[in-house]
Design a protein around this motif. Structure first.
Motif, PDB file in Angstrom:
ATOM      1  N   ASN A   1       3.416   5.124 -11.112  1.00 44.95           N
ATOM      2  CA  ASN A   1       3.904   4.059 -10.581  1.00 44.95           C
ATOM      3  C   ASN A   1       3.579   3.945  -9.100  1.00 44.95           C
ATOM      4  O   ASN A   1       3.252   2.886  -8.457  1.00 44.95           O
ATOM      5  N   SER A   2       3.837   5.169  -8.526  1.00 41.80           N
ATOM      6  CA  SER A   2       3.585   5.314  -6.964  1.00 41.80           C
ATOM      7  C   SER A   2       2.020   5.056  -6.508  1.00 41.80           C
ATOM      8  O   SER A   2       1.975   4.467  -5.572  1.00 41.80           O
ATOM      9  N   ILE A   3       1.120   5.655  -7.377  1.00 41.63           N
ATOM     10  CA  ILE A   3      -0.269   5.298  -7.176  1.00 41.63           C
ATOM     11  C   ILE A   3      -0.629   3.928  -7.598  1.00 41.63           C
ATOM     12  O   ILE A   3      -1.301   3.300  -6.825  1.00 41.63           O
ATOM     13  N   LYS A   4      -0.186   3.382  -8.676  1.00 40.51           N
ATOM     14  CA  LYS A   4      -0.576   1.984  -9.217  1.00 40.51           C
ATOM     15  C   LYS A   4      -0.083   0.976  -8.338  1.00 40.51           C
ATOM     16  O   LYS A   4      -0.779   0.132  -7.823  1.00 40.51           O
TER      17      LYS A   4
ATOM     18  N   ILE B   1       2.237  11.111  -1.594  1.00 35.77           N
ATOM     19  CA  ILE B   1       3.243  11.201  -2.550  1.00 35.77           C
ATOM     20  C   ILE B   1       4.031  12.376  -2.362  1.00 35.77           C
ATOM     21  O   ILE B   1       3.156  13.610  -2.262  1.00 35.77           O
ATOM     22  N   THR B   2       5.301  12.349  -2.431  1.00 34.31           N
ATOM     23  CA  THR B   2       5.978  13.606  -2.265  1.00 34.31           C
ATOM     24  C   THR B   2       6.874  13.668  -3.500  1.00 34.31           C
ATOM     25  O   THR B   2       7.667  12.734  -3.746  1.00 34.31           O
ATOM     26  N   VAL B   3       7.036  14.881  -4.263  1.00 33.28           N
ATOM     27  CA  VAL B   3       7.714  14.973  -5.463  1.00 33.28           C
ATOM     28  C   VAL B   3       8.729  16.121  -5.254  1.00 33.28           C
ATOM     29  O   VAL B   3       8.159  17.262  -4.994  1.00 33.28           O
ATOM     30  N   ARG B   4      10.056  15.881  -5.259  1.00 32.93           N
ATOM     31  CA  ARG B   4      10.872  16.946  -4.991  1.00 32.93           C
ATOM     32  C   ARG B   4      11.991  17.057  -5.708  1.00 32.93           C
ATOM     33  O   ARG B   4      12.515  16.122  -6.521  1.00 32.93           O
ATOM     34  N   ALA B   5      12.718  18.255  -5.827  1.00 33.68           N
ATOM     35  CA  ALA B   5      13.962  18.392  -6.806  1.00 33.68           C
ATOM     36  C   ALA B   5      15.144  19.185  -6.055  1.00 33.68           C
ATOM     37  O   ALA B   5      14.544  19.768  -5.035  1.00 33.68           O
ATOM     38  N   ARG B   6      16.292  18.685  -6.137  1.00 36.06           N
ATOM     39  CA  ARG B   6      17.344  19.332  -5.333  1.00 36.06           C
ATOM     40  C   ARG B   6      18.393  18.935  -6.281  1.00 36.06           C
ATOM     41  O   ARG B   6      18.979  18.277  -7.127  1.00 36.06           O
TER      42      ARG B   6
ATOM     43  N   VAL C   1       2.572   0.565   0.056  1.00 38.90           N
ATOM     44  CA  VAL C   1       3.057  -0.974   0.330  1.00 38.90           C
ATOM     45  C   VAL C   1       4.300  -1.100   0.227  1.00 38.90           C
ATOM     46  O   VAL C   1       4.960  -2.385   0.659  1.00 38.90           O
ATOM     47  N   GLY C   2       5.199  -0.485  -0.455  1.00 36.55           N
ATOM     48  CA  GLY C   2       6.703  -0.793  -0.742  1.00 36.55           C
ATOM     49  C   GLY C   2       6.978  -1.549  -1.751  1.00 36.55           C
ATOM     50  O   GLY C   2       6.251  -2.068  -2.372  1.00 36.55           O
TER      51      GLY C   2
ATOM     52  N   ALA D   1      13.691   1.093  -1.401  1.00 38.40           N
ATOM     53  CA  ALA D   1      12.459   1.017  -0.374  1.00 38.40           C
ATOM     54  C   ALA D   1      12.779   2.298   0.553  1.00 38.40           C
ATOM     55  O   ALA D   1      14.176   2.594   0.945  1.00 38.40           O
ATOM     56  N   ALA D   2      11.992   3.198   0.811  1.00 38.42           N
ATOM     57  CA  ALA D   2      11.861   4.184   1.618  1.00 38.42           C
ATOM     58  C   ALA D   2      12.398   4.078   3.137  1.00 38.42           C
ATOM     59  O   ALA D   2      11.708   3.004   3.498  1.00 38.42           O
ATOM     60  N   SER D   3      12.989   4.955   3.725  1.00 39.92           N
ATOM     61  CA  SER D   3      13.233   4.484   5.102  1.00 39.92           C
ATOM     62  C   SER D   3      12.024   4.815   6.091  1.00 39.92           C
ATOM     63  O   SER D   3      12.095   4.049   7.034  1.00 39.92           O
ATOM     64  N   ALA D   4      10.971   5.263   5.899  1.00 38.09           N
ATOM     65  CA  ALA D   4       9.685   5.434   6.571  1.00 38.09           C
ATOM     66  C   ALA D   4       8.761   4.613   6.078  1.00 38.09           C
ATOM     67  O   ALA D   4       7.604   4.931   6.424  1.00 38.09           O
ATOM     68  N   GLY D   5       9.019   3.659   5.177  1.00 38.44           N
ATOM     69  CA  GLY D   5       8.056   2.782   4.474  1.00 38.44           C
ATOM     70  C   GLY D   5       7.616   3.331   3.122  1.00 38.44           C
ATOM     71  O   GLY D   5       7.869   4.449   2.967  1.00 38.44           O
ATOM     72  N   GLY D   6       7.219   2.378   2.115  1.00 39.60           N
ATOM     73  CA  GLY D   6       6.902   3.034   0.809  1.00 39.60           C
ATOM     74  C   GLY D   6       8.003   2.640  -0.264  1.00 39.60           C
ATOM     75  O   GLY D   6       9.074   2.057   0.222  1.00 39.60           O
TER      76      GLY D   6
END
Length: 347
Positions: free
Chosen positions: A261-264, A276-281, A296-297, A331-336
């Motif tokens: 989805n992030s790519i498309k 793209i960042t993928v993370r686990a916590r 593009v958000g 929406a991400a804080s830094a865009g996207g």
């Protein structure tokens, strides 16, 4: 013969309590007689009858699954155990009462009225106790079967979702490969090699409904490497997996739809692409997985219905973890866009 002795001890305590109630009722109706003899008779007869039924039933192969012999075997076991319990229990109780002198004058144990009452009480108590333990075994068997049916249904549902996800990703990749063959054959060859490696890992992992987070991130890396060949410098990525979470089990192909989805919806519509960042916590009792992009958000994607992938992730989380899950697209804080998945952490 595999016997759960903890369960047997619990049953014995229940039988003992039942025998104490019978002795108390006998004493209540005949208060002129001592309470000791009825107590001894009740405990011995009940205990021997219980042992014959509750332990003897495991000698029949038909009881391995249901917990109770089928057909005439179960009826014969109950009758034989009641008769054995009465004869052996009264014999031992007679000896104990004679030895310790618990009988009062004129209250002998050979009294015909007492004998009839003893036989009647033994028969009724034996039948009632047998029905009680039969009901317990039958209920446990039915509950176990229902749990197995639910588990099989859940596994089948997850497998169905996985078979839907695999072609979805495969068709997208083949379409990209077809376009690349016509424009850049050498890069198409490299992409095909990566695709073979990815499919080999995917087919191996598909034998199980779950795998470790480490395996999930490794498959994401293979997929993103495929996308790197197609998008070139327009795509970059970062995978952040803490070592302490690497072996945590997750449903297979859980994060890939979110990355797609992030790519498309995020990076492809953007001329310069993005990251793209993928993370686990871990957050308390929850495990949080995030996919962030600098695309593009949300204006480039439907926030409530972010396509096939988001719907499948919701379904898989619901099938595996029930109501203790959450998935959101914001929406991400830094865009996207940031896609977040939360479900119970299981050490």
């Amino acid at each position: 013969m595999n016997i759960d002795w903890t369960s047997k001890l619990r049953h014995l305590l229940q039988v003992t309590a039942f025998a104490l109630v019978i002795a108390a009722l006998q004493y209540a109706f005949m208060p002129e007689r001592p309470w000791g003899p009825p107590l001894v008779y009740s405990l011995l007869i009940a205990g021997i009858t219980w042992a014959g039924i509750d332990i003897g039933r495991h000698l029949f192969p038909s009881s391995a699954e249901t917990g109770w012999p089928s057909g005439w075997a179960g009826l014969v076991l109950v009758i034989a155990s009641i008769v054995l319990g009465y004869l052996l229990g009264t014999t031992i109780a007679d000896w104990l009462c004679d030895y310790y002198g618990w009988y009062t004058p004129g209250a002998g144990h050979n009294n015909s009225s007492q004998l009839r009452n003893s036989i009647l009480i033994t028969a009724l108590a034996g039948i009632a106790g047998s029905f009680y333990f039969y009901s317990i075994s039958k209920s446990a068997y039915l509950i176990r079967k229902m749990d197995e049916a639910r588990q099989h249904a859940s596994e089948a549902r997850l497998k169905l979702l996985e078979t839907q996800l695999e072609p979805h990703m495969l068709f997208n990749t083949l379409a990209n490969l077809r376009a690349l063959i016509a424009t850049d054959p050498p890069r198409a060859q490299v992409m095909l090699d990566h695709m073979i490696d990815y499919l080999r890992a995917t087919l191996g992992a598909s034998l199980s409904a779950t795998h470790t987070l480490q395996a999930e991130f490794d498959r994401l890396r293979d997929y993103l490497e495929l996308m790197l060949i197609r998008m070139g410098p327009r795509l970059s990525y970062t995978l952040e997996l803490p070592a302490e979470l690497a072996q945590h089990p997750v449903p297979t192909l859980l994060l890939q739809p979110l990355v797609e989805n992030s790519i498309k919806h995020g990076l492809e519509p953007k001329v310069e692409g993005g990251h793209i960042t993928v993370r686990a916590r871990r957050e308390g009792a929850a495990l949080v997985l995030e996919v962030l992009d600098t695309g593009v958000g949300l204006s480039g994607a439907d926030k409530d219905h972010a396509g096939f992938g988001m719907a499948q992730v919701r379904e898989r989380l619901s099938s595996t973890y029930g109501a203790d899950t959450a998935i959101e697209l914001v929406a991400a804080s830094a865009g996207g866009t940031r896609a977040s998945v939360r479900f119970p952490f299981k050490p």
